[in-house]
Design a protein around this motif. Structure first.
Motif, PDB file in Angstrom:
ATOM      1  N   MET A 124      35.984  41.580  42.236  1.00 46.08           N
ATOM      2  CA  MET A 124      36.938  41.738  41.405  1.00 46.08           C
ATOM      3  C   MET A 124      38.401  41.125  41.527  1.00 46.08           C
ATOM      4  O   MET A 124      38.863  40.468  40.836  1.00 46.08           O
ATOM      5  CB  MET A 124      37.236  43.287  40.796  1.00 46.08           C
ATOM      6  CG  MET A 124      38.045  43.365  39.739  1.00 46.08           C
ATOM      7  SD  MET A 124      37.583  44.652  38.596  1.00 46.08           S
ATOM      8  CE  MET A 124      38.484  45.016  37.545  1.00 46.08           C
ATOM      9  N   LEU A 125      38.647  41.250  42.809  1.00 42.33           N
ATOM     10  CA  LEU A 125      39.670  40.851  43.135  1.00 42.33           C
ATOM     11  C   LEU A 125      39.614  39.201  43.405  1.00 42.33           C
ATOM     12  O   LEU A 125      40.571  38.506  43.129  1.00 42.33           O
ATOM     13  CB  LEU A 125      40.342  41.446  44.744  1.00 42.33           C
ATOM     14  CG  LEU A 125      41.586  40.983  45.384  1.00 42.33           C
ATOM     15  CD1 LEU A 125      42.857  41.126  44.488  1.00 42.33           C
ATOM     16  CD2 LEU A 125      41.758  41.415  46.735  1.00 42.33           C
ATOM     17  N   ARG A 126      38.309  39.006  43.920  1.00 40.92           N
ATOM     18  CA  ARG A 126      38.180  37.459  43.921  1.00 40.92           C
ATOM     19  C   ARG A 126      38.365  36.849  42.491  1.00 40.92           C
ATOM     20  O   ARG A 126      38.866  35.727  42.489  1.00 40.92           O
ATOM     21  CB  ARG A 126      36.735  37.363  44.534  1.00 40.92           C
ATOM     22  CG  ARG A 126      36.449  35.926  44.623  1.00 40.92           C
ATOM     23  CD  ARG A 126      34.977  35.944  45.219  1.00 40.92           C
ATOM     24  NE  ARG A 126      34.990  35.099  46.619  1.00 40.92           N
ATOM     25  CZ  ARG A 126      33.814  35.085  47.091  1.00 40.92           C
ATOM     26  NH1 ARG A 126      32.695  35.577  46.761  1.00 40.92           N
ATOM     27  NH2 ARG A 126      33.815  34.457  48.362  1.00 40.92           N
ATOM     28  N   SER A 127      37.949  37.335  41.544  1.00 41.96           N
ATOM     29  CA  SER A 127      37.796  36.874  40.218  1.00 41.96           C
ATOM     30  C   SER A 127      39.419  36.513  39.772  1.00 41.96           C
ATOM     31  O   SER A 127      39.711  35.619  39.052  1.00 41.96           O
ATOM     32  CB  SER A 127      37.088  37.386  39.017  1.00 41.96           C
ATOM     33  OG  SER A 127      37.728  38.824  39.136  1.00 41.96           O
ATOM     34  N   TYR A 128      39.943  37.485  40.216  1.00 44.10           N
ATOM     35  CA  TYR A 128      41.617  37.477  39.843  1.00 44.10           C
ATOM     36  C   TYR A 128      42.421  36.297  40.610  1.00 44.10           C
ATOM     37  O   TYR A 128      43.080  35.760  39.865  1.00 44.10           O
ATOM     38  CB  TYR A 128      42.191  38.922  40.230  1.00 44.10           C
ATOM     39  CG  TYR A 128      42.231  39.971  39.119  1.00 44.10           C
ATOM     40  CD1 TYR A 128      41.721  39.918  37.906  1.00 44.10           C
ATOM     41  CD2 TYR A 128      42.194  41.372  39.598  1.00 44.10           C
ATOM     42  CE1 TYR A 128      41.570  40.850  36.796  1.00 44.10           C
ATOM     43  CE2 TYR A 128      41.696  42.503  38.910  1.00 44.10           C
ATOM     44  CZ  TYR A 128      41.692  42.213  37.514  1.00 44.10           C
ATOM     45  OH  TYR A 128      41.235  43.196  36.586  1.00 44.10           O
ATOM     46  N   LEU A 129      41.763  36.348  41.751  1.00 45.55           N
ATOM     47  CA  LEU A 129      42.906  35.132  42.659  1.00 45.55           C
ATOM     48  C   LEU A 129      42.177  33.726  41.913  1.00 45.55           C
ATOM     49  O   LEU A 129      43.173  32.843  41.827  1.00 45.55           O
ATOM     50  CB  LEU A 129      42.182  35.424  43.793  1.00 45.55           C
ATOM     51  CG  LEU A 129      42.956  36.239  44.657  1.00 45.55           C
ATOM     52  CD1 LEU A 129      42.283  36.498  46.170  1.00 45.55           C
ATOM     53  CD2 LEU A 129      44.495  36.033  44.775  1.00 45.55           C
ATOM     54  N   ARG A 130      40.931  33.651  41.479  1.00 45.74           N
ATOM     55  CA  ARG A 130      40.542  32.242  41.142  1.00 45.74           C
ATOM     56  C   ARG A 130      41.062  31.966  39.757  1.00 45.74           C
ATOM     57  O   ARG A 130      41.357  30.884  39.349  1.00 45.74           O
ATOM     58  CB  ARG A 130      38.925  32.467  40.598  1.00 45.74           C
ATOM     59  CG  ARG A 130      38.071  31.596  41.826  1.00 45.74           C
ATOM     60  CD  ARG A 130      36.771  31.599  41.255  1.00 45.74           C
ATOM     61  NE  ARG A 130      35.784  32.493  42.144  1.00 45.74           N
ATOM     62  CZ  ARG A 130      34.784  33.186  42.114  1.00 45.74           C
ATOM     63  NH1 ARG A 130      34.135  32.984  40.863  1.00 45.74           N
ATOM     64  NH2 ARG A 130      34.168  33.746  42.814  1.00 45.74           N
ATOM     65  N   LEU A 131      41.303  32.927  38.894  1.00 49.97           N
ATOM     66  CA  LEU A 131      41.854  33.034  37.615  1.00 49.97           C
ATOM     67  C   LEU A 131      43.519  32.561  37.844  1.00 49.97           C
ATOM     68  O   LEU A 131      43.996  31.852  36.898  1.00 49.97           O
ATOM     69  CB  LEU A 131      41.851  34.243  36.542  1.00 49.97           C
ATOM     70  CG  LEU A 131      42.757  34.502  35.404  1.00 49.97           C
ATOM     71  CD1 LEU A 131      41.718  33.146  34.532  1.00 49.97           C
ATOM     72  CD2 LEU A 131      42.359  35.640  34.760  1.00 49.97           C
ATOM     73  N   ALA A 132      43.946  33.180  38.714  1.00 50.27           N
ATOM     74  CA  ALA A 132      45.466  32.660  38.962  1.00 50.27           C
ATOM     75  C   ALA A 132      45.679  31.500  39.409  1.00 50.27           C
ATOM     76  O   ALA A 132      46.668  30.840  39.158  1.00 50.27           O
ATOM     77  CB  ALA A 132      45.927  33.891  40.129  1.00 50.27           C
ATOM     78  N   ILE A 133      44.698  31.072  40.317  1.00 44.08           N
ATOM     79  CA  ILE A 133      44.721  29.811  40.980  1.00 44.08           C
ATOM     80  C   ILE A 133      44.411  28.574  39.805  1.00 44.08           C
ATOM     81  O   ILE A 133      45.158  27.645  39.755  1.00 44.08           O
ATOM     82  CB  ILE A 133      43.781  29.644  41.963  1.00 44.08           C
ATOM     83  CG1 ILE A 133      44.353  30.301  43.270  1.00 44.08           C
ATOM     84  CG2 ILE A 133      43.828  28.221  42.431  1.00 44.08           C
ATOM     85  CD1 ILE A 133      43.341  30.561  44.566  1.00 44.08           C
ATOM     86  N   ARG A 134      43.493  29.044  38.984  1.00 43.32           N
ATOM     87  CA  ARG A 134      43.271  28.060  37.948  1.00 43.32           C
ATOM     88  C   ARG A 134      44.473  28.022  36.947  1.00 43.32           C
ATOM     89  O   ARG A 134      44.775  26.765  36.423  1.00 43.32           O
ATOM     90  CB  ARG A 134      41.930  28.555  37.262  1.00 43.32           C
ATOM     91  CG  ARG A 134      41.290  27.699  36.127  1.00 43.32           C
ATOM     92  CD  ARG A 134      40.213  28.203  35.544  1.00 43.32           C
ATOM     93  NE  ARG A 134      39.252  28.846  36.352  1.00 43.32           N
ATOM     94  CZ  ARG A 134      38.550  29.855  36.051  1.00 43.32           C
ATOM     95  NH1 ARG A 134      38.797  30.369  35.083  1.00 43.32           N
ATOM     96  NH2 ARG A 134      37.773  30.612  37.142  1.00 43.32           N
ATOM     97  N   THR A 135      45.074  28.837  36.591  1.00 44.38           N
ATOM     98  CA  THR A 135      46.312  29.020  35.735  1.00 44.38           C
ATOM     99  C   THR A 135      47.425  28.286  36.181  1.00 44.38           C
ATOM    100  O   THR A 135      48.014  27.590  35.731  1.00 44.38           O
ATOM    101  CB  THR A 135      46.628  30.512  35.432  1.00 44.38           C
ATOM    102  OG1 THR A 135      45.405  31.008  34.870  1.00 44.38           O
ATOM    103  CG2 THR A 135      47.952  30.613  34.338  1.00 44.38           C
TER     104      THR A 135
END
Length: 100
Positions: free
Chosen positions: A1-12
């Protein structure tokens, strides 16, 4: 879950590069100003702390500005005999040119 949040933040962050740059510059400037203010306060609060009995050391200054000079005067200077609680005293004077 934390990994998906980090990916979303980097993409944004990559998608909105200008917005990210402005935010990072503002954060950097704010932290630098905060650090400078903290260093200034630390310097001002520890200005005379290197003396023995620094908690009992006081500085009294009266400044009388003029058009041509600014001087510090000590009027009514007391001696140790006038106040039994006073252990030592010193009188100093300084003059400097006033430059508008």
């Amino acid at each position: 879950m934390l990994r998906s949040y980090l990916r979303l933040a980097i993409r944004t962050l990559r998608r909105r590069l200008g917005y990210t740059a402005v935010n990072m510059i503002g954060l950097t400037v704010g932290l630098a100003c905060c650090a400078l203010v903290a260093v200034f306060f630390q310097y001002e609060l520890t200005w005379d702390s290197h003396h023995d009995h620094a908690d009992r050391t006081y500085r009294v200054v009266n400044e009388y500005p003029s058009d041509s000079y600014s001087s510090i005067r000590f009027e009514g200077f007391r001696t140790n005999e006038d106040d039994p609680t006073e252990q030592r005293s010193c009188r100093a004077a300084s003059c400097r040119r006033f430059r508008p």
